[in-house]
Design a protein around this motif. Structure first.
Motif, PDB file in Angstrom:
ATOM      1  N   MET A 155      49.618  43.988  28.827  1.00 52.46           N
ATOM      2  CA  MET A 155      50.272  42.795  29.348  1.00 52.46           C
ATOM      3  C   MET A 155      49.506  41.585  28.837  1.00 52.46           C
ATOM      4  O   MET A 155      48.299  41.512  28.989  1.00 52.46           O
ATOM      5  CB  MET A 155      50.256  42.855  30.877  1.00 52.46           C
ATOM      6  N   PRO A 156      50.186  40.624  28.246  1.00 54.03           N
ATOM      7  CA  PRO A 156      49.478  39.431  27.765  1.00 54.03           C
ATOM      8  C   PRO A 156      48.779  38.700  28.912  1.00 54.03           C
ATOM      9  O   PRO A 156      49.231  38.718  30.056  1.00 54.03           O
ATOM     10  CB  PRO A 156      50.585  38.573  27.164  1.00 54.03           C
ATOM     11  N   ALA A 157      47.681  38.077  28.584  1.00 58.84           N
ATOM     12  CA  ALA A 157      46.871  37.393  29.592  1.00 58.84           C
ATOM     13  C   ALA A 157      47.663  36.302  30.303  1.00 58.84           C
ATOM     14  O   ALA A 157      47.497  36.083  31.505  1.00 58.84           O
ATOM     15  CB  ALA A 157      45.625  36.808  28.934  1.00 58.84           C
ATOM     16  N   ARG A 158      48.522  35.629  29.575  1.00 62.35           N
ATOM     17  CA  ARG A 158      49.298  34.545  30.172  1.00 62.35           C
ATOM     18  C   ARG A 158      50.229  35.049  31.262  1.00 62.35           C
ATOM     19  O   ARG A 158      50.362  34.455  32.323  1.00 62.35           O
ATOM     20  CB  ARG A 158      50.097  33.849  29.064  1.00 62.35           C
ATOM     21  N   VAL A 159      50.871  36.183  31.007  1.00 61.84           N
ATOM     22  CA  VAL A 159      51.778  36.767  31.999  1.00 61.84           C
ATOM     23  C   VAL A 159      50.978  37.239  33.206  1.00 61.84           C
ATOM     24  O   VAL A 159      51.386  37.040  34.352  1.00 61.84           O
ATOM     25  CB  VAL A 159      52.588  37.924  31.369  1.00 61.84           C
ATOM     26  N   LEU A 160      49.837  37.863  32.954  1.00 60.55           N
ATOM     27  CA  LEU A 160      48.984  38.320  34.048  1.00 60.55           C
ATOM     28  C   LEU A 160      48.538  37.144  34.924  1.00 60.55           C
ATOM     29  O   LEU A 160      48.578  37.214  36.150  1.00 60.55           O
ATOM     30  CB  LEU A 160      47.774  39.070  33.496  1.00 60.55           C
ATOM     31  N   LEU A 161      48.110  36.041  34.283  1.00 66.54           N
ATOM     32  CA  LEU A 161      47.714  34.856  35.046  1.00 66.54           C
ATOM     33  C   LEU A 161      48.879  34.284  35.843  1.00 66.54           C
ATOM     34  O   LEU A 161      48.699  33.850  36.980  1.00 66.54           O
ATOM     35  CB  LEU A 161      47.149  33.795  34.116  1.00 66.54           C
ATOM     36  N   ALA A 162      50.080  34.293  35.274  1.00 68.82           N
ATOM     37  CA  ALA A 162      51.256  33.784  35.982  1.00 68.82           C
ATOM     38  C   ALA A 162      51.571  34.647  37.201  1.00 68.82           C
ATOM     39  O   ALA A 162      51.885  34.123  38.281  1.00 68.82           O
ATOM     40  CB  ALA A 162      52.457  33.723  35.049  1.00 68.82           C
ATOM     41  N   VAL A 163      51.458  35.959  37.051  1.00 73.74           N
ATOM     42  CA  VAL A 163      51.742  36.859  38.165  1.00 73.74           C
ATOM     43  C   VAL A 163      50.701  36.679  39.271  1.00 73.74           C
ATOM     44  O   VAL A 163      51.044  36.573  40.455  1.00 73.74           O
ATOM     45  CB  VAL A 163      51.791  38.325  37.675  1.00 73.74           C
ATOM     46  N   VAL A 164      49.427  36.620  38.901  1.00 77.25           N
ATOM     47  CA  VAL A 164      48.369  36.416  39.892  1.00 77.25           C
ATOM     48  C   VAL A 164      48.533  35.056  40.567  1.00 77.25           C
ATOM     49  O   VAL A 164      48.417  34.936  41.793  1.00 77.25           O
ATOM     50  CB  VAL A 164      46.976  36.560  39.243  1.00 77.25           C
ATOM     51  N   GLY A 165      48.825  34.021  39.801  1.00 79.32           N
ATOM     52  CA  GLY A 165      49.027  32.687  40.364  1.00 79.32           C
ATOM     53  C   GLY A 165      50.204  32.640  41.318  1.00 79.32           C
ATOM     54  O   GLY A 165      50.123  32.032  42.392  1.00 79.32           O
ATOM     55  N   ALA A 166      51.306  33.288  40.968  1.00 79.08           N
ATOM     56  CA  ALA A 166      52.469  33.322  41.856  1.00 79.08           C
ATOM     57  C   ALA A 166      52.140  34.079  43.141  1.00 79.08           C
ATOM     58  O   ALA A 166      52.566  33.678  44.236  1.00 79.08           O
ATOM     59  CB  ALA A 166      53.653  33.966  41.145  1.00 79.08           C
ATOM     60  N   GLY A 167      51.372  35.148  43.024  1.00 84.27           N
ATOM     61  CA  GLY A 167      50.967  35.889  44.219  1.00 84.27           C
ATOM     62  C   GLY A 167      50.094  35.056  45.140  1.00 84.27           C
ATOM     63  O   GLY A 167      50.291  35.045  46.361  1.00 84.27           O
ATOM     64  N   VAL A 168      49.122  34.357  44.576  1.00 89.18           N
ATOM     65  CA  VAL A 168      48.238  33.512  45.386  1.00 89.18           C
ATOM     66  C   VAL A 168      49.035  32.365  46.011  1.00 89.18           C
ATOM     67  O   VAL A 168      48.830  32.022  47.181  1.00 89.18           O
ATOM     68  CB  VAL A 168      47.064  32.988  44.530  1.00 89.18           C
ATOM     69  N   LEU A 169      49.950  31.780  45.257  1.00 91.61           N
ATOM     70  CA  LEU A 169      50.796  30.716  45.789  1.00 91.61           C
ATOM     71  C   LEU A 169      51.656  31.225  46.938  1.00 91.61           C
ATOM     72  O   LEU A 169      51.786  30.570  47.979  1.00 91.61           O
ATOM     73  CB  LEU A 169      51.680  30.137  44.676  1.00 91.61           C
ATOM     74  N   GLY A 170      52.250  32.401  46.784  1.00 89.00           N
ATOM     75  CA  GLY A 170      53.057  32.984  47.851  1.00 89.00           C
ATOM     76  C   GLY A 170      52.235  33.265  49.095  1.00 89.00           C
ATOM     77  O   GLY A 170      52.683  33.009  50.221  1.00 89.00           O
ATOM     78  N   TYR A 171      51.034  33.789  48.917  1.00 88.81           N
ATOM     79  CA  TYR A 171      50.156  34.073  50.054  1.00 88.81           C
ATOM     80  C   TYR A 171      49.779  32.774  50.771  1.00 88.81           C
ATOM     81  O   TYR A 171      49.789  32.709  51.991  1.00 88.81           O
ATOM     82  CB  TYR A 171      48.917  34.818  49.575  1.00 88.81           C
ATOM     83  N   GLY A 172      49.453  31.744  50.004  1.00 88.19           N
ATOM     84  CA  GLY A 172      49.137  30.447  50.606  1.00 88.19           C
ATOM     85  C   GLY A 172      50.324  29.876  51.360  1.00 88.19           C
ATOM     86  O   GLY A 172      50.181  29.313  52.450  1.00 88.19           O
ATOM     87  N   GLY A 173      51.525  30.002  50.801  1.00 85.31           N
ATOM     88  CA  GLY A 173      52.730  29.542  51.491  1.00 85.31           C
ATOM     89  C   GLY A 173      52.975  30.314  52.776  1.00 85.31           C
ATOM     90  O   GLY A 173      53.366  29.740  53.797  1.00 85.31           O
ATOM     91  N   TRP A 174      52.730  31.615  52.749  1.00 88.85           N
ATOM     92  CA  TRP A 174      52.896  32.440  53.943  1.00 88.85           C
ATOM     93  C   TRP A 174      51.907  32.013  55.033  1.00 88.85           C
ATOM     94  O   TRP A 174      52.272  31.897  56.203  1.00 88.85           O
ATOM     95  CB  TRP A 174      52.697  33.902  53.565  1.00 88.85           C
ATOM     96  N   LEU A 175      50.649  31.761  54.651  1.00 89.66           N
ATOM     97  CA  LEU A 175      49.663  31.291  55.625  1.00 89.66           C
ATOM     98  C   LEU A 175      50.037  29.915  56.177  1.00 89.66           C
ATOM     99  O   LEU A 175      49.872  29.649  57.365  1.00 89.66           O
ATOM    100  CB  LEU A 175      48.273  31.240  54.985  1.00 89.66           C
TER     101      LEU A 175
END
Length: 151
Positions: free
Chosen positions: A1-21
């Motif tokens: 998986m390209p690093a850019r896609v991995l960073l986007a997935v991790v960033g979206a996950g962290v953003l979603g978790y922050g929104g949930w909190l």
């Protein structure tokens, strides 16, 4: 998986978790919602319409004046200083905006901000001066060879 896609997935996950909190902590009262909207809207707008253009204009003007090694250090210092000021504005302008957290909010933030900026600029300019001095010394040691000289 390209690093850019991995960073986007991790960033979206962290953003979603922050929104949930955040969603779990929202108090649905008009003053709280307005305050939250100010944080979520005014912050990005201030960054994109104030900080970025001022930094870009300052960098463009300084790029015409400063020599090469200094240019990068000063632009990096401007960007870091601007972001730090933008993040620190709420604490500098409205101390104790929330219920106080002992040990966190009970201090004067101006000295800490000024100390951080002083250390940041001292390190940036000191490292750049050392680099420029070493780079200039290397350049002076090289013999200058003209087109007609044979070695």
């Amino acid at each position: 998986m390209p690093a850019r896609v991995l960073l986007a997935v991790v960033g979206a996950g962290v953003l979603g978790y922050g929104g949930w909190l955040l969603w779990a902590q929202i108090v649905w009262q008009p003053d709280f919602v307005l305050s939250l909207a100010g944080w979520l809207v005014v912050g990005p707008v201030a960054h994109d319409w104030l900080l970025v253009p001022v930094t870009a204009l300052g960098a463009a003007l300084l790029a015409r004046v400063l020599p090469s090694p200094w240019r990068s250090a000063v632009v990096a210092g401007l960007v870091a200083s601007g972001v730090l000021l933008l993040v620190g504005i709420p604490l500098l302008t409205r101390p104790m905006a929330a219920p106080p957290n002992p040990g966190l909010d009970d201090r004067n933030y101006w000295p800490g901000l000024l100390l951080f900026l002083a250390v940041l600029w001292a390190l940036l300019l000191g490292v750049t001066a050392a680099y420029a001095g070493a780079h200039g010394a290397r350049r002076r040691r090289r013999p200058v060879v003209s087109d007609g000289d044979e070695r």
